[in-house]
Design a protein around this motif. Structure first.
Motif, PDB file in Angstrom:
ATOM      1  N   UNK A  35       4.539   7.386   1.690  1.00 55.30           N
ATOM      2  CA  UNK A  35       4.812   6.208   2.486  1.00 55.30           C
ATOM      3  C   UNK A  35       4.495   4.921   1.756  1.00 55.30           C
ATOM      4  N   UNK A  36       4.971   3.821   2.324  1.00 57.67           N
ATOM      5  CA  UNK A  36       4.728   2.503   1.760  1.00 57.67           C
ATOM      6  C   UNK A  36       4.660   1.487   2.890  1.00 57.67           C
ATOM      7  N   UNK A  37       3.787   0.513   2.722  1.00 60.54           N
ATOM      8  CA  UNK A  37       3.664  -0.591   3.672  1.00 60.54           C
ATOM      9  C   UNK A  37       3.547  -1.883   2.882  1.00 60.54           C
ATOM     10  N   UNK A  38       4.152  -2.950   3.381  1.00 62.16           N
ATOM     11  CA  UNK A  38       4.172  -4.232   2.686  1.00 62.16           C
ATOM     12  C   UNK A  38       3.115  -5.170   3.247  1.00 62.16           C
ATOM     13  N   UNK A  39       2.349  -5.793   2.357  1.00 63.67           N
ATOM     14  CA  UNK A  39       1.368  -6.798   2.768  1.00 63.67           C
ATOM     15  C   UNK A  39       2.118  -8.049   3.225  1.00 63.67           C
ATOM     16  N   UNK A  40       1.733  -8.568   4.376  1.00 65.36           N
ATOM     17  CA  UNK A  40       2.432  -9.714   4.945  1.00 65.36           C
ATOM     18  C   UNK A  40       1.721 -11.015   4.601  1.00 65.36           C
ATOM     19  N   UNK A  63       0.853  -1.170   0.000  1.00 67.51           N
ATOM     20  CA  UNK A  63       0.000   0.000   0.000  1.00 67.51           C
ATOM     21  C   UNK A  63       0.894   1.226   0.000  1.00 67.51           C
ATOM     22  N   UNK A  64       0.672   2.132  -0.942  1.00 66.09           N
ATOM     23  CA  UNK A  64       1.287   3.451  -0.899  1.00 66.09           C
ATOM     24  C   UNK A  64       0.327   4.384  -0.184  1.00 66.09           C
ATOM     25  N   UNK A  65       0.827   5.450   0.411  1.00 69.07           N
ATOM     26  CA  UNK A  65      -0.042   6.410   1.079  1.00 69.07           C
ATOM     27  C   UNK A  65       0.675   7.739   1.239  1.00 69.07           C
ATOM     28  N   UNK A  66      -0.105   8.770   1.475  1.00 67.85           N
ATOM     29  CA  UNK A  66       0.434  10.098   1.736  1.00 67.85           C
ATOM     30  C   UNK A  66       0.658  10.284   3.233  1.00 67.85           C
TER      31      UNK A  66
END
Length: 445
Positions: free
Chosen positions: A283-288, A240-243
């Motif tokens: 920002x960025x978050x990785x799906x687990x 997921x990308x995000x601001x």
């Protein structure tokens, strides 16, 4: 307390005096390792409007409303799990932030609701209704997000803004998700069997500023929103990308060399003290393990400290094995001493993580024409490089957007688009882009 002038000037002198063979004007953050890179003041100072990046003039008053009875703004398509525009039983689906058309434009974000539209040809859209059953979504209202289809299961991501049931409107922002079933039959398109909504991301205060940190000191904004699902075609991993905004309070943010640019540029350009309030990031978050309700927060991909306050709706398109990262920003979100248009900005890298360089030397990809500087906003690049956005304010005769709220309701309604803007075709070659042509509003090819 904001850093004193002397401290900022000292930092700038240090920046200008550091000369190493490995210095780059887009260097990596020490804390983020090779992941976080900086959009510098030097790069942003190169922003120039030209025929390759300036949109044609749009007469807002002549645009047909996508949904009579509603204002429509931030819009995104339903994607499949490979990142393509999804087609389900011949239907395409888009989602938009909406509000009743009798609400003043400046108040729409206070009551934003996600509605969806469906179409077989990608041009003529039918309003389906609200995406979520009333009372089930988190937040006092919902802001922009994304949606992915896997079989007949839709995974929706959105910004939960404020708290459900709050008596006084707040602007806390969290990232939420829910899963439902997509149904298409002779009655049209609808969504059923929604799961419980969950918060999956909140700012950590280290990489991403919390609301409490943002409220320490005057000026600056706060953002933790606009989740955009992305699957890396090279690895198959999902993200997921995000601001966001860079973590910490204003008083904790000293001027660093990597925010300014090259030593040569730093020696010739002073940085106003007030520029400290600009701290936008992507920002960025990785799906687990493929579980879309569990994501691991990572350091930002891009930071714009001392450059820009808001990098909205970030998203990635992969072309020719390169990663093109796009984001939107406003005229009034630039740091003191810099200027730029309402526009879409972009960066390119050979890898998802790290190495991003601004497109076209400055980052600017497309902008509104100077004669109609607020005509469109919230652009999103589709996999085929068509760009969708919404019609914002037009025909203001030199008035700034900050003055619109002081005008009569009749004036505001007559200048507000509140519908989809003409779709734009973009071409990309390496680190250069060009606006090629314009299509009908809302054309999702």
């Amino acid at each position: 307390m904001i850093r004193k002038n002397k401290q900022a000037l000292t930092a700038l002198v240090l920046a200008a005096s550091v000369v190493t063979s490995g210095f780059s004007s887009l260097s990596a953050s020490a804390e983020g390792g090779d992941q976080t890179v900086h959009w510098t003041r030097e790069q942003a100072s190169n922003i120039v409007l030209n025929q390759d990046n300036t949109l044609p003039y749009t007469d807002i008053g002549k645009l047909e409303k996508l949904a009579p009875g509603y204002h429509v703004w931030d819009t995104w398509p339903l994607l499949d799990r490979d990142g393509n525009i999804a087609s389900f039983k011949g239907y395409k689906v888009i989602f938009s932030l909406t509000a009743p058309s009798d609400v003043l434009p400046g108040k729409v974000h206070d009551i934003a609701t996600i509605r969806y539209f469906y179409s077989k040809n990608g041009k003529d859209w039918t309003l389906g209704g609200e995406l979520f059953p009333k009372g089930t979504a988190l937040g006092s209202r919902q802001w922009a997000g994304s949606a992915m289809l896997d079989g007949d299961q839709i995974h929706a991501f959105y910004t939960a803004t404020g708290r459900e049931g709050e008596k006084q409107l707040t602007y806390e922002q969290r990232i939420a998700t829910a899963t439902g079933k997509l149904v298409a039959d002779s009655k049209g398109v609808r969504f059923e069997n929604w799961s419980e909504h969950r918060i999956i991301l909140e700012p950590d205060g280290k990489y991403y500023q919390t609301k409490e940190q943002a409220q320490q000191g005057e000026g600056g904004g706060y953002a933790f929103r606009d989740p955009m699902w992305f699957k890396d075609p090279k690895t198959g991993k999902e993200y997921l990308l995000f601001e966001g905004n860079s973590g910490g309070a204003v008083g904790e943010r000293a001027l660093e060399q990597e925010y300014v640019g090259s030593p040569e540029y730093a020696r010739q350009h002073s940085v106003p003290t007030g520029a400290v309030h600009a701290n936008g990031n992507i920002g960025i978050a990785e799906v687990e393990n493929g579980d879309l309700t569990k994501v691991k927060m990572l350091p930002p991909l891009i930071e714009a400290n001392y450059v820009n306050e808001e990098l909205e709706r970030p998203h990635i398109v992969v072309k020719d094995k390169k990663y093109y990262l796009f984001t939107d920003s406003h005229i009034n979100k630039y740091a003191e001493g810099l200027s730029g248009p309402e526009g879409m900005y972009g960066f390119v890298s050979d890898s998802l993580i790290g190495g991003y360089q601004p497109l076209n030397g400055s980052g600017l990809v497309l902008a509104n024409p100077p004669a109609n500087p607020y005509q469109a906003y919230s652009w999103l690049v589709l996999p085929n490089l068509n760009v969708v956005g919404f019609a914002h304010f037009g025909n203001l005769d030199g008035m700034s957007i900050g003055e619109i709220g002081n005008q009569s309701p009749e004036f505001q309604f007559s200048r507000f688009g509140g519908t989809l803007a003409p779709t734009v075709k973009l071409s990309i070659k390496d680190d250069r882009t060009k606006v090629e042509q314009q299509y009908d509003p809302g054309w999702i090819k």
